[in-house]
Design a protein around this motif. Structure first.
Motif, PDB file in Angstrom:
ATOM      1  N   ALA A  21       0.822  -1.207   0.000  1.00 44.39           N
ATOM      2  CA  ALA A  21       0.000   0.000   0.000  1.00 44.39           C
ATOM      3  C   ALA A  21       0.854   1.255   0.000  1.00 44.39           C
ATOM      4  O   ALA A  21       0.478   2.279  -0.580  1.00 44.39           O
ATOM      5  CB  ALA A  21      -0.931  -0.003   1.215  1.00 44.39           C
ATOM      6  N   GLN A  22       2.030   1.174   0.611  1.00 44.09           N
ATOM      7  CA  GLN A  22       2.931   2.324   0.676  1.00 44.09           C
ATOM      8  C   GLN A  22       3.921   2.376  -0.486  1.00 44.09           C
ATOM      9  O   GLN A  22       4.859   3.176  -0.479  1.00 44.09           O
ATOM     10  CB  GLN A  22       3.676   2.303   1.999  1.00 44.09           C
ATOM     11  CG  GLN A  22       2.837   2.769   3.175  1.00 44.09           C
ATOM     12  CD  GLN A  22       2.616   4.261   3.153  1.00 44.09           C
ATOM     13  OE1 GLN A  22       3.563   5.041   3.291  1.00 44.09           O
ATOM     14  NE2 GLN A  22       1.380   4.693   2.986  1.00 44.09           N
ATOM     15  N   ALA A 213      -4.398   3.867   1.277  1.00 42.09           N
ATOM     16  CA  ALA A 213      -3.009   4.325   1.393  1.00 42.09           C
ATOM     17  C   ALA A 213      -2.237   3.552   2.450  1.00 42.09           C
ATOM     18  O   ALA A 213      -1.018   3.379   2.346  1.00 42.09           O
ATOM     19  CB  ALA A 213      -2.970   5.810   1.723  1.00 42.09           C
ATOM     20  N   THR A 214      -2.938   3.084   3.484  1.00 38.35           N
ATOM     21  CA  THR A 214      -2.258   2.380   4.572  1.00 38.35           C
ATOM     22  C   THR A 214      -2.392   0.867   4.467  1.00 38.35           C
ATOM     23  O   THR A 214      -1.595   0.139   5.045  1.00 38.35           O
ATOM     24  CB  THR A 214      -2.824   2.826   5.934  1.00 38.35           C
ATOM     25  OG1 THR A 214      -4.239   2.590   5.950  1.00 38.35           O
ATOM     26  CG2 THR A 214      -2.574   4.284   6.176  1.00 38.35           C
ATOM     27  N   GLY A 215      -3.410   0.414   3.724  1.00 36.16           N
ATOM     28  CA  GLY A 215      -3.621  -1.020   3.548  1.00 36.16           C
ATOM     29  C   GLY A 215      -4.349  -1.662   4.710  1.00 36.16           C
ATOM     30  O   GLY A 215      -5.269  -2.461   4.528  1.00 36.16           O
ATOM     31  N   TRP A 242      -9.200  -4.887  13.142  1.00 36.22           N
ATOM     32  CA  TRP A 242      -8.550  -4.070  12.129  1.00 36.22           C
ATOM     33  C   TRP A 242      -9.483  -3.903  10.936  1.00 36.22           C
ATOM     34  O   TRP A 242     -10.416  -4.678  10.751  1.00 36.22           O
ATOM     35  CB  TRP A 242      -7.234  -4.721  11.678  1.00 36.22           C
ATOM     36  CG  TRP A 242      -6.237  -4.875  12.788  1.00 36.22           C
ATOM     37  CD1 TRP A 242      -6.275  -5.773  13.812  1.00 36.22           C
ATOM     38  CD2 TRP A 242      -5.055  -4.102  12.986  1.00 36.22           C
ATOM     39  NE1 TRP A 242      -5.199  -5.614  14.645  1.00 36.22           N
ATOM     40  CE2 TRP A 242      -4.427  -4.597  14.162  1.00 36.22           C
ATOM     41  CE3 TRP A 242      -4.455  -3.052  12.291  1.00 36.22           C
ATOM     42  CZ2 TRP A 242      -3.239  -4.061  14.647  1.00 36.22           C
ATOM     43  CZ3 TRP A 242      -3.269  -2.529  12.774  1.00 36.22           C
ATOM     44  CH2 TRP A 242      -2.674  -3.028  13.939  1.00 36.22           C
ATOM     45  N   ARG A 243      -9.198  -2.888  10.123  1.00 41.86           N
ATOM     46  CA  ARG A 243      -9.880  -2.730   8.851  1.00 41.86           C
ATOM     47  C   ARG A 243      -8.836  -2.918   7.759  1.00 41.86           C
ATOM     48  O   ARG A 243      -7.728  -2.377   7.831  1.00 41.86           O
ATOM     49  CB  ARG A 243     -10.503  -1.340   8.707  1.00 41.86           C
ATOM     50  CG  ARG A 243     -11.434  -0.932   9.819  1.00 41.86           C
ATOM     51  CD  ARG A 243     -12.657  -1.814   9.955  1.00 41.86           C
ATOM     52  NE  ARG A 243     -13.553  -1.755   8.808  1.00 41.86           N
ATOM     53  CZ  ARG A 243     -14.762  -2.307   8.774  1.00 41.86           C
ATOM     54  NH1 ARG A 243     -15.199  -2.985   9.845  1.00 41.86           N
ATOM     55  NH2 ARG A 243     -15.528  -2.213   7.708  1.00 41.86           N
ATOM     56  N   VAL A 244      -9.185  -3.699   6.759  1.00 41.33           N
ATOM     57  CA  VAL A 244      -8.250  -3.984   5.677  1.00 41.33           C
ATOM     58  C   VAL A 244      -8.882  -3.581   4.349  1.00 41.33           C
ATOM     59  O   VAL A 244     -10.094  -3.740   4.147  1.00 41.33           O
ATOM     60  CB  VAL A 244      -7.831  -5.479   5.672  1.00 41.33           C
ATOM     61  CG1 VAL A 244      -9.027  -6.398   5.464  1.00 41.33           C
ATOM     62  CG2 VAL A 244      -6.763  -5.756   4.632  1.00 41.33           C
ATOM     63  N   ASP A 245      -8.067  -3.050   3.470  1.00 42.84           N
ATOM     64  CA  ASP A 245      -8.511  -2.656   2.137  1.00 42.84           C
ATOM     65  C   ASP A 245      -8.810  -3.917   1.318  1.00 42.84           C
ATOM     66  O   ASP A 245      -7.926  -4.778   1.168  1.00 42.84           O
ATOM     67  CB  ASP A 245      -7.402  -1.830   1.466  1.00 42.84           C
ATOM     68  CG  ASP A 245      -7.736  -1.440   0.046  1.00 42.84           C
ATOM     69  OD1 ASP A 245      -8.931  -1.348  -0.284  1.00 42.84           O
ATOM     70  OD2 ASP A 245      -6.792  -1.234  -0.747  1.00 42.84           O
TER      71      ASP A 245
END
Length: 363
Positions: A21-22, A213-215, A242-245
């Protein structure tokens, strides 16, 4: 506890998601705009031990093909990026930010200061309308009520007023002269045909962009607020939700490219969420810039070394422009490097020096 509606991730998978993501995996992005679109913000900071933050952030992603002039071109000539709150951001984020800007300020003390300085506020807007773009030093300070110096701003109230007006979406940075910002009315800097979004819709879309952006982010992280964006996940060893893309999650099925070495500016966005660094990367990062010299372990402005998806050491180096040298005072290894690792890190140091147009001098 993991449940059927939460995705279960190993720490290895979590690190891969974040690094990708980065834009720090092996596949480098092509240009400045691609980096800004993905990261959402390229931090600006004048501390230039090796190079200013905005340039090292872009170099660490793009590599040798990045030239500092490219950032100025896409910001000031092409208007594909804009400067706001200490970062360069893609223009596509602006419509998502404007609804919150129209609600600013949130603190009563700030609102009271703006109200007390209504005439000063109008003076600044009128001068920009008639003479802009202008540097802050070219605008008279006619404030009736002053905010005391706080270590970041001095007695002159013009920079504070310009900052506040930019947060309200009324003025904007039109460009820079060196490190100094040139200000103008926002209507002459920002595109005129931006979509008009309601606050809730814009906030939801911003949360999605932040997560992209953070994944991966804690669901209630104050460091990386993402709300209900993405899907819930649990990570081995962590009791948090957690939240994940979803796109990053799907990309885990792709073959792992093995990553690469990257030197991260201490203000790099990947380092911002310290609790996530500690929990996912087992990396306790402390910026030693503001520590007394005797208390520093790695150096005044040492750059963390990311090798693949793990932090393996710290690069303590500085540019000696007069001598045309990159002086490497130390490469601190968290665990002893093997010969291949030492060679790869050394090659990246040589590549950094080549980008800076200097030679390497090791201590």
């Amino acid at each position: 506890m993991p449940t059927s509606d939460r995705h279960e991730l190993t720490k290895d998978e979590a690190r891969r998601i974040i690094v990708r993501a980065q834009l720090l995996d092996a596949e480098r992005p092509g240009d400045v705009v691609e980096v800004a679109e993905q990261l959402g913000a390229v931090k600006i900071d004048p501390t230039s031990v090796i190079a200013p933050c905005e340039h090292t952030v872009l170099w660490s992603r793009i590599g040798y093909a990045y030239e500092p002039g490219q950032l100025k071109d896409v910001t000031e000539r092409d208007r594909l990026l804009f400067e706001f709150d200490g970062a360069f951001r893609p223009i596509g984020l602006l419509p998502l930010m404007l609804p919150a800007m129209r609600r600013w300020p949130h603190r009563a003390s700030t609102a009271e200061w703006l109200e007390a300085n209504g005439a000063f506020r109008q003076d600044v807007l009128d001068r920009l309308r008639g003479e802009g773009p202008l540097l802050a030093k070219d605008i008279p300070d006619t404030a009736r009520v002053s905010r005391p110096p706080d270590g970041w701003s001095g007695a002159n109230q013009v920079p504070t007023m310009l900052d506040f007006l930019s947060r309200q979406g009324l003025v904007a940075v039109a460009g820079r002269e060196g490190r100094n910002r040139r200000w103008d009315l926002a209507e002459r800097v920002y595109p005129a045909d931006l979509p008009d979004l309601e606050f809730d819709e814009a906030e939801s879309l911003l949360n999605e962009r932040r997560l992209g952006a953070t994944g991966l982010a804690r669901q209630k992280s104050p460091w990386t607020p993402v709300g209900q964006a993405g899907v819930p996940a649990v990570i081995e060893g962590s009791t948090a939700t957690w939240r994940v893309d979803p796109e990053a999650l799907a990309a885990l099925a792709e073959e792992d490219d093995g990553g690469r070495v990257a030197f991260l500016n201490p203000y790099d966005g990947l380092l911002f969420d310290r609790p996530r660094l500690r929990e996912i990367f087992d990396f306790e990062y402390v910026l030693e810039q503001f520590k007394p010299k005797a208390q520093r372990r790695y150096g005044f402005f040492a750059h963390p070394i990311l090798f693949g998806d793990r932090f393996v050491g710290m690069l303590d180096a500085r540019l000696d422009a007069a001598a045309r040298l990159l002086r490497v005072d130390a490469v601190h290894e968290f665990f002893p490097f093997d010969d291949d690792e030492r060679e790869i890190v050394g090659a990246e140091i040589a590549e950094l020096a080549r980008w800076l147009g200097v030679e390497v001098a090791e201590a």
